[in-house]
Design a protein around this motif. Structure first.
Motif, PDB file in Angstrom:
ATOM      1  N   SER A 163       0.863  -1.168   0.000  1.00 48.51           N
ATOM      2  CA  SER A 163       0.000   0.000   0.000  1.00 48.51           C
ATOM      3  C   SER A 163       0.904   1.224   0.000  1.00 48.51           C
ATOM      4  N   HIS A 165       1.448   5.452  -0.054  1.00 42.88           N
ATOM      5  CA  HIS A 165       0.937   6.791   0.219  1.00 42.88           C
ATOM      6  C   HIS A 165       2.112   7.609   0.726  1.00 42.88           C
ATOM      7  N   GLU A 170      -0.875   6.459   6.860  1.00 41.89           N
ATOM      8  CA  GLU A 170      -2.062   6.471   6.008  1.00 41.89           C
ATOM      9  C   GLU A 170      -2.036   5.293   5.039  1.00 41.89           C
ATOM     10  N   ALA A 171      -0.867   4.954   4.531  1.00 38.19           N
ATOM     11  CA  ALA A 171      -0.744   3.780   3.651  1.00 38.19           C
ATOM     12  C   ALA A 171      -1.148   2.519   4.397  1.00 38.19           C
ATOM     13  N   ARG A 173      -3.118   2.338   7.091  1.00 36.08           N
ATOM     14  CA  ARG A 173      -4.556   2.411   7.391  1.00 36.08           C
ATOM     15  C   ARG A 173      -5.386   2.020   6.167  1.00 36.08           C
ATOM     16  N   ARG A 174      -5.054   2.550   5.016  1.00 35.05           N
ATOM     17  CA  ARG A 174      -5.823   2.259   3.803  1.00 35.05           C
ATOM     18  C   ARG A 174      -5.642   0.810   3.346  1.00 35.05           C
ATOM     19  N   ASP A 177      -7.548  -2.448   5.538  1.00 33.33           N
ATOM     20  CA  ASP A 177      -8.928  -2.880   5.263  1.00 33.33           C
ATOM     21  C   ASP A 177      -8.966  -3.892   4.123  1.00 33.33           C
TER      22      ASP A 177
END
Length: 194
Positions: A163, A165, A170-171, A173-174, A177
């Protein structure tokens, strides 16, 4: 393509693989798998304790059908086939590179013992992945490697999560999921009653 006869008859699988290889001008990679979910096995009436033997027999015979002219025929535990020339034949001779879908360390070892590439859908830490790759190639180079097909495909591919970012948190967290959903979906499929 799953190779147990209740899913796909080996002759039909061989025809499809060869046709795709012809259309792709010799660029097909042949993926096999036993099945891992109760939902899938139950839908085709495959008993979990029989899936490995069904896969082994059908995969070996499909490789023979692709490589041999004529195919001499076979009478096994899961299917019979008289002597026939299975057509078309693939561009890649004797057949396209064979891969096995793997989800655990043990299935990676099985792929290596069968001379197949291991396509691994196990999200593991890089250190653990390095150990699995080392074990795979140790088996490939050993006498334990007895190809299920007519050639050895000495390759391993592992899926890894990523992921991106600008902000690392934030990477994470995104991406989390998506990884949780993938794990949930895979687990739900395995738990479905047959």
């Amino acid at each position: 393509m799953l190779m147990a006869p209740p899913y796909n008859h080996p002759a039909r699988a061989a025809e499809r693989i060869a046709t795709l290889d012809l259309v792709a001008n010799g660029r097909v990679e042949w993926g096999t798998g036993e099945s891992a979910t109760a939902m899938e096995m139950g839908g085709f009436g495959v008993k979990p304790e029989e899936k490995t033997a069904l896969w082994a027999e059908a995969t070996e015979q499909a490789a023979n059908m692709l490589a041999m002219t004529p195919y001499p025929g076979f009478r096994g535990a899961s299917f019979e086939m008289p002597c026939r020339n299975i057509l078309p034949k693939p561009v890649q001779r004797p057949h396209p590179p064979m891969w096995m879908a793997c989800s655990r360390r043990e299935s990676i070892h099985r792929a290596a013992r069968n001379g197949m590439g291991a396509l691994t859908f196990a999200f593991v830490a890089p250190e653990q992945a390095a150990k699995w790759v080392e074990e795979y190639y140790d088996i490939i180079r050993s006498e334990d490697c007895v190809p299920r097909g007519h050639t050895v495909n000495p390759n391993i591919a592992l899926v890894s999560g990523m992921s991106v970012h600008e902000d690392e948190q934030e990477a994470i967290r995104r991406g989390l999921d998506g990884f949780r959903f993938f794990g949930y979906a895979a687990k739900a499929c395995e738990e479905q009653p047959g």
